[in-house]
Design a protein around this motif. Structure first.
Motif, PDB file in Angstrom:
ATOM      1  N   VAL A   1     122.001 -51.365   7.439  1.00  0.00           N
ATOM      2  CA  VAL A   1     121.673 -52.288   6.351  1.00  0.00           C
ATOM      3  C   VAL A   1     122.376 -53.601   6.678  1.00  0.00           C
TER       4      VAL A   1
ATOM      5  N   ARG B   1     123.214 -57.801   6.272  1.00  0.00           N
ATOM      6  CA  ARG B   1     123.317 -58.940   5.352  1.00  0.00           C
ATOM      7  C   ARG B   1     123.664 -60.122   6.242  1.00  0.00           C
ATOM      8  N   GLY B   2     122.822 -61.141   6.247  1.00  0.00           N
ATOM      9  CA  GLY B   2     123.013 -62.213   7.224  1.00  0.00           C
ATOM     10  C   GLY B   2     122.988 -61.603   8.616  1.00  0.00           C
TER      11      GLY B   2
ATOM     12  N   LEU C   1     125.347 -59.704   9.905  1.00  0.00           N
ATOM     13  CA  LEU C   1     126.263 -58.565   9.999  1.00  0.00           C
ATOM     14  C   LEU C   1     125.592 -57.280   9.505  1.00  0.00           C
TER      15      LEU C   1
ATOM     16  N   ASN D   1     118.230 -60.634  -2.979  1.00  0.00           N
ATOM     17  CA  ASN D   1     119.242 -60.978  -3.986  1.00  0.00           C
ATOM     18  C   ASN D   1     118.547 -61.010  -5.356  1.00  0.00           C
ATOM     19  N   ARG D   2     119.311 -61.423  -6.362  1.00  0.00           N
ATOM     20  CA  ARG D   2     118.768 -61.365  -7.727  1.00  0.00           C
ATOM     21  C   ARG D   2     117.659 -62.385  -7.932  1.00  0.00           C
ATOM     22  N   ARG D   3     117.497 -63.285  -6.980  1.00  0.00           N
ATOM     23  CA  ARG D   3     116.415 -64.264  -7.075  1.00  0.00           C
ATOM     24  C   ARG D   3     115.281 -63.884  -6.128  1.00  0.00           C
TER      25      ARG D   3
ATOM     26  N   VAL E   1     118.019 -61.402   1.892  1.00  0.00           N
ATOM     27  CA  VAL E   1     119.345 -61.723   2.438  1.00  0.00           C
ATOM     28  C   VAL E   1     119.766 -60.721   3.505  1.00  0.00           C
TER      29      VAL E   1
END
Lengths: 341, 341
Positions: B13, B15-16, B18, B322-324, B328
């Protein structure tokens, strides 16, 4: 600088007599000099601090005089550090901060999600009231960032952008508290849209040791750290909420331990009077493994009494219930910390 | 006979830039002789089959003539195998089965939980209609068990008890299909209160290979297996529901592959025309790792076309939003199956 990943089995989830699932991860316990006192897996494991950074991210606002300028209450300061439940008090307090800035909910860029606390989410639905960004668990952090915009005379437009002065200040404060170079910190984007910071667990633990025991930091920073710890001690409900571990840990230890969860299996805590910080990562991100690991690590480090652990039993060894609320298994720690000689 | 746990990294998984989390586990792919065709981790890993057993558990009802006796539709038979979404059609179909037995919702012992499918849960709340056991994802299985009570002339009291004739029949059928002794099967209690069965993954995969390609089984059992596969092919919505992988997999492959998820990270599937079964376990139980692993394993075994995988892209490599709702990160497979020579 991604670390090699030699994780250790931390938590077993049983069903009947069988271990049905396991959770692996890493733990680092350090003192304010950064000396490793205890570990499991790889204490240098490099990962996003996620919301455990929030307590550190509140420092610049207090350093900049934001608490005085906006007469922040302990509840409001604690909310700036929170991953809160979205209960009415949390949403109201986020709005109160915004009002002090001359702003309202529309200034937030955190997006919406249902309150973490299910009864609050259900009550909101029943009430017919709209779900707003105030209910986002990060609304306090975002309100704090907007307050810092005011203190820094920076635009509130695009305050979530990595290049914005407020986010640059966040990056440098996290780096300083963690004792690492800003260049070593990889950025990602949080659920709420702002940058998140990757550091070694031992560095995150150091930041928490210093946060709780800041005597060796510059005076203005030390005062900011003390104010943050004091606010959470006074208003632990505002850093999390009903039935939440972060809140209960402060209550049960009467403020002797301050901890903060982060998404994807991160936890960090400080034991101010002992000058100790702890950070841990569950490699698969499971929240159900987080609190059992934190309580067990505190017990093994003799930082929590057996009586206190008993009050946190539901977090230490939670039962696995079926739909009829009968216990069909248990979530239990299965590690032994390596202690420094 | 718990197996030693040499799990393999299956899913990353990010994120960016990483990798924020990893999920480890085990995979077994076998033919109808039980020969291992592909594997990752420990293909003999011993774990609860959870809801992947439901397709096998439907066999005794069909063997006992339940389909004729109660004129079960394909939708009703599929629902007996389901971990359904609790959408109105699912709840209505569970009730329809119960009515055919002269029973109602109160005969179920599965307990209540909110519909898996959130829009259905929200609609139920808005409607003011009560949440009932019919919405439990296992209500079809329980209705099927009650139908089997009728066929076996067994009491419907305590039909969830391990000692009840229906549960004994379940145990023996699972053992036969898996090719293991009933004594080797450890029991636990499911979320819905009935026994769950622990078997090696390779044995679960064998049960699925046989279910899809039952020609070598006794004729009555073979007919039952064919009826189950045929029902799910005709009514895939009833084995899961809107936006669910189990439903989409059947739809996208036009019935060429039938799969079933189970709680705590279990998946099993059959490719009837190829006489192949596959079973996998994510060791930490994470559902988010389940479908990426299943799709990737099918691709590597050349059981799914690239075009089909593209239609399942949201399950194969889902984004981390993300929440929007901005991407991400991504959840992506990171393993290579060991193939038999």
């Amino acid at each position: 600088m991604p670390s090699s990943c030699v994780s250790e089995l931390l938590i077993e989830v049983t069903r009947g007599k069988l271990t049905e699932c396991v959770h692996r991860g890493h733990i680092a316990v350090v003192d304010i000099q950064g000396r490793l006192l205890g570990s499991a897996g790889n204490p240098e494991f490099y990962t996003f601090a996620r919301s455990t950074a929030k307590l550190v991210q509140a420092i610049p606002l207090l350093e900049a005089g934001g608490a005085e300028r906006f007469t922040l209450t302990p509840e409001e300061t604690a909310l700036c550090c929170a991953s809160h439940n979205g209960e009415p008090e949390h949403a109201d307090t986020a709005l109160a901060i915004l009002h002090k800035l001359g702003l309202d909910e529309s200034a937030l860029h955190c997006g919406c999600h249902e309150p973490f606390y299910k009864p609050a989410a259900d009550a909101l639905k029943r009430s017919g009231q709209p779900l707003t960004q105030l209910h986002n668990n990060c609304s306090g952090k975002h309100a704090g960032m907007l307050a810092l915009c005011a203190c820094m005379e920076a635009s509130i437009q695009e305050y979530t952008s990595p290049a914005h002065p407020v986010q640059q200040k966040m990056l440098h404060t996290v780096a300083e508290m963690c004792g690492v170079s800003p260049d070593s910190i990889q950025l990602g984007t949080d659920g709420c849209g702002v940058p998140v910071f990757a550091v070694p667990l031992s560095a995150l633990a150091l930041a928490y040791a210093r946060l709780g025991c800041p005597d060796q930091l510059p005076e203005r920073r030390a005062e900011a750290c003390r104010a943050i710890v004091q606010a959470i001690r006074k208003a632990p409900y505002y850093v999390a909420g009903t039935e939440r571990f972060d809140t209960r840990l402060v209550e049960v230890t009467q403020g002797r331990i301050i901890g903060k969860m982060g998404a994807e299996g991160v936890y960090a805590l400080t034991v101010p009077e002992r000058g100790i910080g702890l950070a841990l990562k569950i490699e698969d991100g499971a929240e159900r493994a987080l609190y059992p690991t934190a309580v067990e690590a505190l017990l093994q480090m003799e930082l929590l009494s057996v009586e206190e652990a008993a009050q946190l039993a539901g977090f230490h060894q939670p039962i696995v219930p079926n739909r009829r609320d009968e216990a069909v298994g248990v979530i239990r720690p299965a590690f032994r910390l390596k202690r420094a000689e």
